[in-house]
Enzyme design. Sequence first.
Site, PDB file in Angstrom:
ATOM      1  CG  ASN A 171      -8.406   1.677   0.150  1.00  0.00           C
ATOM      2  OD1 ASN A 171      -8.316   2.729  -0.468  1.00  0.00           O
ATOM      3  ND2 ASN A 171      -8.032   0.514  -0.365  1.00  0.00           N
TER       4      ASN A 171
ATOM      5  CD  GLU B 231      -2.919  -0.920  -0.054  1.00  0.00           C
ATOM      6  OE1 GLU B 231      -3.393   0.206  -0.317  1.00  0.00           O
ATOM      7  OE2 GLU B 231      -3.146  -1.913  -0.754  1.00  0.00           O
TER       8      GLU B 231
ATOM      9  CD1 TRP C 270      -1.055  -0.844  -4.185  1.00  0.00           C
ATOM     10  CD2 TRP C 270      -1.461   0.338  -6.038  1.00  0.00           C
ATOM     11  NE1 TRP C 270      -1.531  -1.711  -5.149  1.00  0.00           N
ATOM     12  CE2 TRP C 270      -1.787  -1.010  -6.287  1.00  0.00           C
ATOM     13  CE3 TRP C 270      -1.628   1.281  -7.064  1.00  0.00           C
ATOM     14  CZ2 TRP C 270      -2.276  -1.442  -7.524  1.00  0.00           C
ATOM     15  CZ3 TRP C 270      -2.118   0.853  -8.295  1.00  0.00           C
ATOM     16  CH2 TRP C 270      -2.434  -0.490  -8.515  1.00  0.00           C
TER      17      TRP C 270
ATOM     18  CD1 TRP D 297     -13.462   9.778 -14.735  1.00  0.00           C
ATOM     19  CD2 TRP D 297     -12.196  10.796 -13.192  1.00  0.00           C
ATOM     20  NE1 TRP D 297     -12.426  10.404 -15.392  1.00  0.00           N
ATOM     21  CE2 TRP D 297     -11.630  11.029 -14.476  1.00  0.00           C
ATOM     22  CE3 TRP D 297     -11.563  11.339 -12.074  1.00  0.00           C
ATOM     23  CZ2 TRP D 297     -10.469  11.791 -14.660  1.00  0.00           C
ATOM     24  CZ3 TRP D 297     -10.405  12.101 -12.259  1.00  0.00           C
ATOM     25  CH2 TRP D 297      -9.876  12.314 -13.540  1.00  0.00           C
TER      26      TRP D 297
ATOM     27  CD1 TRP E 248     -17.492  11.724 -18.651  1.00  0.00           C
ATOM     28  CD2 TRP E 248     -18.114   9.958 -17.428  1.00  0.00           C
ATOM     29  NE1 TRP E 248     -16.374  10.942 -18.440  1.00  0.00           N
ATOM     30  CE2 TRP E 248     -16.719   9.856 -17.695  1.00  0.00           C
ATOM     31  CE3 TRP E 248     -18.723   8.957 -16.666  1.00  0.00           C
ATOM     32  CZ2 TRP E 248     -15.944   8.798 -17.233  1.00  0.00           C
ATOM     33  CZ3 TRP E 248     -17.949   7.909 -16.204  1.00  0.00           C
ATOM     34  CH2 TRP E 248     -16.580   7.830 -16.481  1.00  0.00           C
TER      35      TRP E 248
ATOM     36  CD1 TRP F 273     -11.721   9.683  -6.295  1.00  0.00           C
ATOM     37  CD2 TRP F 273     -13.492   9.006  -7.477  1.00  0.00           C
ATOM     38  NE1 TRP F 273     -12.824   9.769  -5.480  1.00  0.00           N
ATOM     39  CE2 TRP F 273     -13.926   9.374  -6.182  1.00  0.00           C
ATOM     40  CE3 TRP F 273     -14.428   8.544  -8.400  1.00  0.00           C
ATOM     41  CZ2 TRP F 273     -15.265   9.287  -5.794  1.00  0.00           C
ATOM     42  CZ3 TRP F 273     -15.762   8.469  -8.014  1.00  0.00           C
ATOM     43  CH2 TRP F 273     -16.170   8.826  -6.725  1.00  0.00           C
TER      44      TRP F 273
END
Length: 475
Positions: free
Chosen positions: A346, A279, A282, A364, A311, A387
């Site tokens: 998360n 993590e 990341w 988004w 969208w 996102w």
Amino acid sequence: MNQLLWLRTDLRVSDNNALNAAMSAGPTVALYLITPGQWRAHDDAPCKVDFWLRNLTELSARLSELNVPLLIRSVEDWQGVPALIADLCRTYEIDTLHVNDEYGVNEQCRDEAVAAALQQTRTSMRRHLDQLLFAPGTITTLSGGYFKVFSQFRKLCYARLTQSLPACVPVPDRQPSLPIVSDSVLPTVEGFAQPSDYLRSLWPAGEDLAQLRLARFAENDLADYQQRRDFPAEPGTSQISAYLAAGVVSPRQCLHAALRANRGELDSGNPGAVTWINELLWREFYKHILVGYPHVSMGRGFRRETEALPWRHAPDELAAWQQGRTGFPIIDAAMRQLLATGWMHNRLRMIVAMFLSKNLLIDWREGERWFMQHLIDGDLAANNGGWQWSASTGTDSVPYFRLFNPLSQSAKFDPDGSFLRRWLPELAELDKRGIHNPAKLNGLLAGVDYPSQIIDLPMSRDRALSAFRQLGEAL
């Protein structure tokens, strides 16, 4: 030769490379800038601004112990920063301005403008590595480009860390007193409401408390992290993200805490420690992406072709999502947790992001903005990366045909409904099966103030898949 330390997202005295370098070079003065217009432009949450300032107060005391004066200056936005810093450098006869690097496009442009302004003075500017384990541009593909796939990035990071671990630098020794008075009173920042006492209590300020939280997690919860991290009702996560985002704790300190708990092992040993280190990587990966692919911090999809996605403009559905009134309990509980605490688990961030960007087919960027406006741990790289991963527009993102079903996700990760009952008290009397999908209970919810589901899940799934398929056919 006087040194100026410009503090940004590095609000600590331990393992602070810029502070250490400045105090090693000469008498040091610290500076923090209040920039409310810039904070608003970047959608920084009021609770995050409050967290920064509370940590700044704690940091001021720590700097005082080192005899480092802290200057606090206000300027509306970053356009006024170069002239302000140049004037300070002239006033205090500064030899070198020390900063810990930041990586968004706006941040990089700001620092380049400051460096240009300093060319008209006797002050040079020196940048230091702080937010990352590796400087962007040092973890690259064989062709010299930035990685687009996390697993390949992680593999090279492991190889480099095995060869040489980045060290944590100690707190510098106290310097002789300087004839400069610190600014002890923070100015009032208009337009940022003070968060509730409850929210503040969840996120106490100061690096001592941050280090204590990190140590307790490493000692008590790290070993079970892999098994417990996906269950929002359990205290299975580190709760360190806000401190990392504000620089109250460093990624090096986090890495070393994990390694101590895992007997020095990086990618073997305790699965919980290995998962948590991943993590951290990341987080590293997404910051490197900001530098290698700067269009992602300018409101663009990493995969440029996804800009053509159709969208939907659905303000009522967007508002229902924002306020936790969608009729899907796991979505609503997560969004209410965000509003009350400035934080979201998360696993839930992924579920609500996929619901907005795919089931509702709402851009988004609406969700990215809403998160930044409310998260105490809001971080451009991590928020954007998460996102775009969920929306299938980003680097190494989830395949477009993978949609989390909020009902099955709820039953899987909150099986007895404890998290739902915490944030949806109106559903507290339902049993552990009915609480995940109260729409199935028909008349049993009469008189309960809980909304009907705003969409049909199968229909919304088909709509999203069709939109992405048509995008592919158009290329």
